[in-house]
Design a protein around this motif. Structure first.
Motif, PDB file in Angstrom:
ATOM      1  N   ILE A 171       8.475  -4.954  -1.408  1.00 44.16           N
ATOM      2  CA  ILE A 171       7.199  -4.914  -2.007  1.00 44.16           C
ATOM      3  C   ILE A 171       6.966  -5.295  -3.417  1.00 44.16           C
ATOM      4  N   VAL A 172       8.022  -4.774  -4.315  1.00 40.87           N
ATOM      5  CA  VAL A 172       7.921  -5.193  -5.676  1.00 40.87           C
ATOM      6  C   VAL A 172       7.751  -6.801  -5.588  1.00 40.87           C
ATOM      7  N   ALA A 173       8.754  -7.446  -4.878  1.00 42.18           N
ATOM      8  CA  ALA A 173       8.704  -8.947  -4.968  1.00 42.18           C
ATOM      9  C   ALA A 173       7.686  -9.662  -4.552  1.00 42.18           C
ATOM     10  N   VAL A 174       7.212  -9.198  -3.110  1.00 44.40           N
ATOM     11  CA  VAL A 174       6.121  -9.757  -2.425  1.00 44.40           C
ATOM     12  C   VAL A 174       4.726  -9.524  -3.221  1.00 44.40           C
ATOM     13  N   CYS A 175       4.505  -8.256  -3.292  1.00 49.16           N
ATOM     14  CA  CYS A 175       3.032  -8.022  -4.354  1.00 49.16           C
ATOM     15  C   CYS A 175       3.211  -8.383  -5.528  1.00 49.16           C
ATOM     16  N   GLY A 176       4.202  -8.593  -6.172  1.00 52.01           N
ATOM     17  CA  GLY A 176       4.056  -9.175  -7.435  1.00 52.01           C
ATOM     18  C   GLY A 176       3.738 -10.641  -7.528  1.00 52.01           C
ATOM     19  N   HIS A 180       0.209 -12.034  -9.159  1.00 48.80           N
ATOM     20  CA  HIS A 180       0.008 -12.969 -10.430  1.00 48.80           C
ATOM     21  C   HIS A 180      -0.698 -14.289  -9.575  1.00 48.80           C
ATOM     22  N   ILE A 181      -0.566 -14.598  -8.447  1.00 49.14           N
ATOM     23  CA  ILE A 181      -1.329 -15.958  -8.038  1.00 49.14           C
ATOM     24  C   ILE A 181      -2.824 -15.498  -8.136  1.00 49.14           C
ATOM     25  N   LYS A 182      -3.074 -14.142  -7.726  1.00 51.59           N
ATOM     26  CA  LYS A 182      -4.568 -13.792  -7.605  1.00 51.59           C
ATOM     27  C   LYS A 182      -5.221 -13.490  -9.079  1.00 51.59           C
ATOM     28  N   PHE A 183      -4.313 -13.256 -10.246  1.00 50.46           N
ATOM     29  CA  PHE A 183      -4.552 -12.910 -11.355  1.00 50.46           C
ATOM     30  C   PHE A 183      -5.602 -13.810 -11.980  1.00 50.46           C
ATOM     31  N   ASN A 184      -6.640 -13.401 -12.566  1.00 48.30           N
ATOM     32  CA  ASN A 184      -7.410 -14.250 -13.440  1.00 48.30           C
ATOM     33  C   ASN A 184      -7.832 -13.673 -14.643  1.00 48.30           C
ATOM     34  N   GLY A 185      -7.195 -12.784 -15.222  1.00 49.45           N
ATOM     35  CA  GLY A 185      -7.722 -12.072 -16.650  1.00 49.45           C
ATOM     36  C   GLY A 185      -6.974 -12.941 -17.637  1.00 49.45           C
ATOM     37  N   PRO A 193      -9.037  -3.815 -12.854  1.00 47.03           N
ATOM     38  CA  PRO A 193      -9.466  -4.411 -11.268  1.00 47.03           C
ATOM     39  C   PRO A 193     -10.301  -5.324 -11.050  1.00 47.03           C
ATOM     40  N   SER A 194     -10.987  -5.841 -12.082  1.00 42.54           N
ATOM     41  CA  SER A 194     -11.863  -7.233 -12.173  1.00 42.54           C
ATOM     42  C   SER A 194     -11.047  -8.421 -12.293  1.00 42.54           C
ATOM     43  N   ASP A 195      -9.770  -8.130 -12.729  1.00 42.67           N
ATOM     44  CA  ASP A 195      -8.990  -9.354 -12.925  1.00 42.67           C
ATOM     45  C   ASP A 195      -8.361 -10.072 -11.637  1.00 42.67           C
ATOM     46  N   GLY A 196      -8.400  -9.499 -10.693  1.00 38.39           N
ATOM     47  CA  GLY A 196      -7.823 -10.129  -9.439  1.00 38.39           C
ATOM     48  C   GLY A 196      -6.433  -9.645  -9.168  1.00 38.39           C
ATOM     49  N   GLY A 197      -6.406  -9.191  -8.152  1.00 37.53           N
ATOM     50  CA  GLY A 197      -5.003  -9.065  -7.485  1.00 37.53           C
ATOM     51  C   GLY A 197      -4.455  -7.538  -7.961  1.00 37.53           C
ATOM     52  N   PHE A 198      -5.438  -6.889  -8.148  1.00 39.66           N
ATOM     53  CA  PHE A 198      -5.205  -5.577  -8.796  1.00 39.66           C
ATOM     54  C   PHE A 198      -4.452  -4.627  -7.974  1.00 39.66           C
ATOM     55  N   ARG A 199      -4.911  -4.468  -6.885  1.00 43.94           N
ATOM     56  CA  ARG A 199      -4.166  -3.617  -5.836  1.00 43.94           C
ATOM     57  C   ARG A 199      -2.709  -4.169  -5.447  1.00 43.94           C
ATOM     58  N   TYR A 200      -2.565  -5.573  -5.392  1.00 45.44           N
ATOM     59  CA  TYR A 200      -0.922  -5.925  -5.302  1.00 45.44           C
ATOM     60  C   TYR A 200      -0.266  -5.535  -6.681  1.00 45.44           C
TER      61      TYR A 200
END
Length: 262
Positions: A171-176, A180-185, A193-200
């Protein structure tokens, strides 16, 4: 009673205290947001990074000693029970190497911050958690095969820890990666939460804390066994002095033979 049991206890306490202290310090310094950052994110900036690096390096040394004592413990059992040799001897040797490399990986994570040397930080993280989980499996299988020399209850407890460690490592590896792919902050240390990929990100970071805690409890499980073993100091010999003594004896013997012939 032997005092070797203090090693696993020290490892457990030192790692847990280090994680907690650096987490609190990083929040007070406003270096991370309180929403469960990665353990290493809490130690990215000074002074937390200094405290984290120093204490983790100390913990890695203690962990390495603990792993070696565990190896010698199993090797001693094998020497006195020949039937176990084929079952656990190779596993025991592999567990030693894997465990020591994993401990070294923890040191790499502590000393190569993600913001400074990202590739080395990731190498250390994979070495720490990946090989760490593999070490848990090796030690768990050894414990299971040592039954009845070791209680089945403790062996099953270690197997359960190994299962959860593996699951949460994935889970650490996959969600990590996904986070980071979805992060736009702007800064992953301040991940909102608004930066994208927050739940992952939260899933990955929480899983990392769980894996680290599992590792600590696994090492702590050695405590009872270490109470009943003793570790003697290694034998030291002075090679040069011994060679000089042997040479002196040889010369005296030659002189004696010469005198006898004369």
């Amino acid at each position: 009673m032997s005092k070797l049991y203090l090693f696993p206890i020290s490892v457990f306490l030192l790692f847990q205290i280090t994680f907690l202290v650096t987490y609190i310090a990083s929040i007070l310094q406003n270096h991370v947001v309180p929403d469960v950052p990665y353990i290493s994110d809490s130690a990215t900036y000074s002074p937390e990074s200094c405290i984290f690096g120093q204490l983790i390096n100390t913990g890695c040394v203690l962990l390495g000693i603990t792993i070696y004592i565990r190896y010698r413990q199993i090797a001693h059992v094998i020497d006195h029970h020949e039937v176990l040799k084929e079952l656990v001897e190779k596993l025991n040797k592999r567990s030693l190497y894997i465990g020591l490399i994993s401990a070294y990986g923890i040191s790499i994570v502590a000393n190569f911050q993600e913001t400074n040397v990202r590739p080395m930080h990731y190498v250390g993280a994979f070495t720490c958690f990946g090989l760490g989980s593999l070490y848990l499996w090796h030690s768990s299988i050894i414990s299971y095969r040592l039954e009845p020399y070791l209680t089945l209850k403790k062996a099953l407890f270690r197997i359960i820890l190994s299962v959860f460690s593996t699951i949460f490592f994935v889970i650490v590896a996959v969600c990590g990666v996904i986070s980071h792919i979805k992060f736009n902050g702007q800064d992953p240390r301040h991940w909102y939460p608004s930066d994208g990929g927050f739940r992952y990100h939260v899933a990955s970071s929480v899983s990392e804390w769980i894996v680290a805690t599992i590792f600590s409890f696994f090492i702590l499980s050695y405590t009872d066994e270490f109470k009943y073993i003793n570790f003697e100091h290694p034998q030291i010999s002075f090679i040069i002095i011994e060679q000089e003594i042997e040479t002196t004896i040889l010369v005296e013997a030659i002189d004696a033979n010469i005198e006898a012939d004369a």
